[in-house]
Design a protein around this motif. Structure first.
Motif, PDB file in Angstrom:
ATOM      1  N   LEU A 163       5.047   5.315  -0.050  1.00  0.00           N
ATOM      2  CA  LEU A 163       3.874   5.621   0.860  1.00  0.00           C
ATOM      3  C   LEU A 163       3.333   4.346   1.632  1.00  0.00           C
ATOM      4  CD1 LEU A 163       1.976   7.436  -1.853  1.00  0.00           C
ATOM      5  CD2 LEU A 163       2.614   8.600   0.158  1.00  0.00           C
ATOM      6  N   THR A 164       3.630   2.987   0.781  1.00  0.00           N
ATOM      7  CA  THR A 164       3.083   1.918   1.633  1.00  0.00           C
ATOM      8  C   THR A 164       3.797   1.598   2.744  1.00  0.00           C
ATOM      9  OG1 THR A 164       4.215   0.739  -0.280  1.00  0.00           O
ATOM     10  CG2 THR A 164       1.847   0.920  -0.581  1.00  0.00           C
ATOM     11  N   ALA A 165       5.125   1.944   2.828  1.00  0.00           N
ATOM     12  CA  ALA A 165       6.246   1.577   3.771  1.00  0.00           C
ATOM     13  C   ALA A 165       5.738   2.537   4.772  1.00  0.00           C
ATOM     14  CB  ALA A 165       7.662   1.775   3.260  1.00  0.00           C
ATOM     15  N   GLN A 166       5.440   3.907   4.681  1.00  0.00           N
ATOM     16  CA  GLN A 166       5.125   4.643   5.718  1.00  0.00           C
ATOM     17  C   GLN A 166       3.630   4.142   6.164  1.00  0.00           C
ATOM     18  OE1 GLN A 166       6.944   6.879   6.920  1.00  0.00           O
ATOM     19  NE2 GLN A 166       8.535   6.335   5.532  1.00  0.00           N
ATOM     20  N   LEU A 167       2.538   3.489   5.412  1.00  0.00           N
ATOM     21  CA  LEU A 167       1.479   3.272   5.980  1.00  0.00           C
ATOM     22  C   LEU A 167       1.625   1.965   7.052  1.00  0.00           C
ATOM     23  CD1 LEU A 167      -0.457   3.885   2.756  1.00  0.00           C
ATOM     24  CD2 LEU A 167      -1.130   4.546   4.923  1.00  0.00           C
TER      25      LEU A 167
ATOM     26  N   GLY B  39       0.609   0.872  10.772  1.00  0.00           N
ATOM     27  CA  GLY B  39      -0.195  -0.342  11.309  1.00  0.00           C
ATOM     28  C   GLY B  39      -1.448  -0.460  10.234  1.00  0.00           C
ATOM     29  N   LEU B  40      -1.061   0.218   8.954  1.00  0.00           N
ATOM     30  CA  LEU B  40      -2.071   0.256   8.137  1.00  0.00           C
ATOM     31  C   LEU B  40      -1.243  -0.722   6.804  1.00  0.00           C
ATOM     32  CD1 LEU B  40      -3.320   3.726   8.284  1.00  0.00           C
ATOM     33  CD2 LEU B  40      -4.639   1.915   9.068  1.00  0.00           C
ATOM     34  N   ARG B  41      -1.621  -1.881   6.640  1.00  0.00           N
ATOM     35  CA  ARG B  41      -1.141  -2.929   5.600  1.00  0.00           C
ATOM     36  C   ARG B  41      -1.928  -3.161   4.442  1.00  0.00           C
ATOM     37  NH1 ARG B  41       3.089  -6.619   7.335  1.00  0.00           N
ATOM     38  NH2 ARG B  41       3.351  -6.050   9.622  1.00  0.00           N
ATOM     39  N   THR B  42      -3.259  -2.481   4.481  1.00  0.00           N
ATOM     40  CA  THR B  42      -4.095  -2.940   3.539  1.00  0.00           C
ATOM     41  C   THR B  42      -4.538  -1.698   2.732  1.00  0.00           C
ATOM     42  OG1 THR B  42      -6.015  -2.662   4.999  1.00  0.00           O
ATOM     43  CG2 THR B  42      -4.916  -4.916   4.697  1.00  0.00           C
TER      44      THR B  42
END
Lengths: 239, 239, 239, 239, 239, 239
Positions: free
Chosen positions: B22-26, B30-33
């Motif tokens: 999920l974090t990789a897709q975020l 452009g959503l790193r946080t």
């Protein structure tokens, strides 16, 4: 100093009261800063300790004084404390706010304390030889793990003086109670009274928990209103 | 607010997607946080939770307002939140950046949330009564342990407002997914799409992992080049 | 760089010496800052690793460079390091002082390192895919858990340069030894000598521990005086 | 909300009471957590501010919402707060525990607040454009300097809600007093009474300071015993 | 490496652009992490520096290598960097995340850099001999003060490699601009373009500031709407 | 304890040696941890203090003991220390690692110490009444500002025991020297010898600085090789 004297009743209360309820009782008396958080039993199978505090204080090391050789000095406050802390006491250690680069004690010192009948160890710093400590049936509460001996970063300064441990003032003789939620330090003069109220609170909360498990709302039940208190008394009477 | 509505497909995706993917897709968007790190399930046997966020916000305590008695007020935002958070939601708690000296909730409040059908609890502060929490079949993600009740250091301010939790902005209704790697907070509008891509990524990575276990280099395989992607499609087709 | 050469004797010493005794031996030689504390094996069943250090260094990310796509570049220092670190070496990672918001490696990269015969991984930052890592028979020492990939907050800068890891200077080729107490980094030139003395110290301390378990005071026994040393020699001779 | 109403007497007390004496008076009433430390006036020539609190709350940013363009929205809580905080009030800002990577306000927003007659600004985060702020005759209390705009790391969430600032609970309407020692937050209901006692304490301490400068011991003088109190009354009468 | 080449126009832009506007322009391009906060000029009378980055990297010390004698080695990366950093460059130092117990440089090394025509020094650690540094007409940006020489806690590892400074990735040749708000690091390829837009923004904001000082609301003015932009163009034309 | 005895020569050396050179001399003798960093004179016009250490130790407060009334007790270790610290000594305060929420001393206690002829004050915590302290011709070195009295968060425990201050071990009678770079603590037995070597180093560095200002490279000059040392001797002889 002789072996700690606690009445059998006090001992029984200290052996049962949860630190969660003890802190609630302390806040009722205006004492909000009596609990050490984020401290855990090194061996999860020895999750409880209690007894009067015997204190040991470290300061930061100085290279010429903090050596393995200095540990041979029988007057070294650390070595001395280990031999004189009375059975039944909890050894509470101020590692200068939790110096996290050296182990407070290793397996040999902990084994000696266990053999001597000490009730447990509380340190706001790490422990070493933790694989060995995890095998001992002895309660050691600490923060983290570090391989180096204490003198890698600390010097034992003195014992049985007022200290800070994990941000909490601890006076020799304070009653210390540790469980998986952390460590609570009770002023000696009010320790038994607080423990008594805490045990009572624990009992009430066991009842409340049962009500909640059965589907009751917490409103009016936790904290209990008069009706809930009456129901609790009835429940108590029936047990 | 009524019980959270999620399509069955969304629910199925949220129940499977790893927070790692999920974090990789975020980040691709452009959503790193969007991830809370160093947070863990109190009970390791309940390592996963997901659902729309219901938020609760604490501020630092003030001694005259933060008392056990104040907990009886049915309008206390903490007590109210516990009774109104809809089933299926995740209760996400802002403890003012992780005040580490008091427990966010204890066993009674957690038991009530479990009975009410809430999907889980996320707090950037510690929990209390953790011995009890470890016995419950209910996902509680937190940071550390503390014996004192929440009002030892905090006051409940309000609920269902935007909050920060563990340094991450959380809006009511965001989709929250927690697993042993941490907690990820998905903007509601793109949550399902992101979860779909994450599940797909998880599947591709299962294939890549198998290749690597069989001795393949990661070069060209992870991340996959066109050849690897084609091989993956063939592998998928054969399953 | 070819596979690490260690004499069989050195290997045997490194496989046995405890980090607790290694740090004591290092302090004797004036080296107090060779241990990484508060680092733990992700899988508690793989609690030991040793070998020459192969270093990898991260810096903080820059959004345009730290992307999933950049991971496809075969010259990316992270991907390259994973393919070239020699078997038998320990991969030691400088995550810029422990950036705690992204995972150093996930299960695929760790699986590749395991297959390649690497001796273990040390990172002063978190790991991701930790549920998978916990199932692998491979020693990974890290600090905490984080779902996002490394590029969420970091960029791989270079490999096989001097680094800091957990506040400790690490040079390529230093001997790294990890156990549950933490990680110790030995200068290559004196590593074998120090390990030999540490193993000897471990043996002496096993004797001392036995004495203490039997009720002896630590005074004169730990540290041992001449009498204790003589008794130890006699005990050794009898074994 | 209309312009803050304070009696002339209250205003006069707030303009004189030192934060040092105010905190002593608060502790007498059981309130130990009413002061923000390590906060300083950006312009040392404007070292004092006071007035009722108007609160503004930030949460961590989300990349898609925290943009320069979003600042054009007249409903942005930050922009709105700047236009509606009443003259005479102090704008108190919760920057999520002091996010130290972005400036709370820059010279244009501060200039607008000054023109609007606001009494001052308190932030637990940094300021930007500090070279300009140092030239303005306007009290801004903050922690450090940072070039990036607020949206680099923060999102304005709401205004006029209870907040934490520098670890201190602040309610809208609380009386805020700032001087070089820091910022004190007085509950509205007891603010005037506390300020009155603090001004009296300041006067007594001026007398004590004079005694000490003349060579008197602090024993019996500070804190004053009955004799010193009588001498003080005589001194007061003579002035 | 030869003296840094910057066009006269670029130099002029870098000499004027504020770090506040530069960061706003960077965020427009998706770069939120290009600013070092809470860093200040040691001598407040030299509040500005700019030029291409020349990087120097420290790691934690090792006692046998970090000695005064080791400073005589002409290949010591610190000493070498000081003699080879080209005139016009800014020396940017990675002190391993800001080791706060030793001074990065003292007055002799700073004097040498000044004589050599270096444009300034940026360190995320403290400086020593700060009384002398405060007297020099030379921009040194650092965090705090520390008496011990660098080798008390650090070892110079290498130079002209990518580093982190104050949490920001810095590549050799990046354009570094420092003023009282902090330090901004511009990717070389877009540095001039960003500086041009920042200078334009500074000019617009000077106009906006004037409007605000004259009593205008920020709504529609900051950020400027079309009307404000037109008025600004008219104002520009008239100047 | 009587007034500190220092030979006139020692006093002269201590009054001149910079903390920068003192730390270099200490490291030559294996002592790397004798300096307190990031501590500053409250009044920048009193930038130097020296003398034997008189120590005072605080622990965290307990609400029932830490009250304004308790300050009237003549046996309160804080009040007592202020009256008995000998003239010429430096009062060094351990605030439990720098509790940053309460002021160590305010203007009255500092004034008393100044009148009594004490040489200066060092605290690893903040000061209060700093506007007044800035006006006094008396050296007070501290970290930050805080309005609340010491008992807001601390209790005086004892005096003239070994303490930690800013992470540095301080023994009563150690020689303490403070200047704008920080505070250095010299073991009493070697203090004069170290100061003598530091003064000599300062003189050599004045020569080196002159060489560097005249354009000489640091290679061979700093640290000085044999040739530079000879040139220095010639320069000395000519003065």
């Amino acid at each position: 100093m002789k072996t700690a004297v606690m009445t059998d009743e006090a001992r029984e209360l200290y052996s049962r009261a949860t630190t969660a309820s003890l802190t609630a009782q302390l806040i009722k008396r205006g004492l909000r800063t009596r609990a050490i958080s984020n401290i855990a039993p090194v061996n999860p199978n020895t999750p409880r300790a209690f007894g009067p505090a015997y204190t040991l204080r470290y300061i930061p090391m100085r290279e010429d004084l903090a050596t393995g050789a200095a540990m041979s000095d029988p007057n070294n406050p650390q070595r001395k404390a280990i031999e004189v802390v009375p059975a039944g006491h909890v050894l509470v250690v101020d590692t200068y706010g939790g110096m996290d680069v050296s182990g407070t004690f290793g397996d040999i010192l902990v084994a000696r304390l266990r053999v001597r009948g000490v009730a447990g160890i509380i340190s706001d710093g790490p422990m070493r030889d933790i694989a060995e400590l995890r095998k001992m049936d002895f309660p050691v509460f600490a923060r983290g793990n570090a391989a180096p001996p204490s003198y890698a970063s600390m010097l034992a300064a003195d014992a049985q003086v007022p200290i800070g441990c994990g941000g909490v003032a601890v006076f020799p003789g304070d009653i210390v109670i540790a469980d998986p939620d952390g460590v609570v330090v009770l002023p000696a003069a009010i320790a038994e009274e607080i423990a008594r109220d805490a045990v009572e609170q624990d009992q009430l909360e066991a009842y409340v928990r049962q009500r909640v498990e059965n589907g009751d709302s917490i409103i009016g039940v936790y904290p209990p209103n008069e009706e809930t208190k009456a129901a609790y008394q009835a429940w108590l009477a029936k047990r």
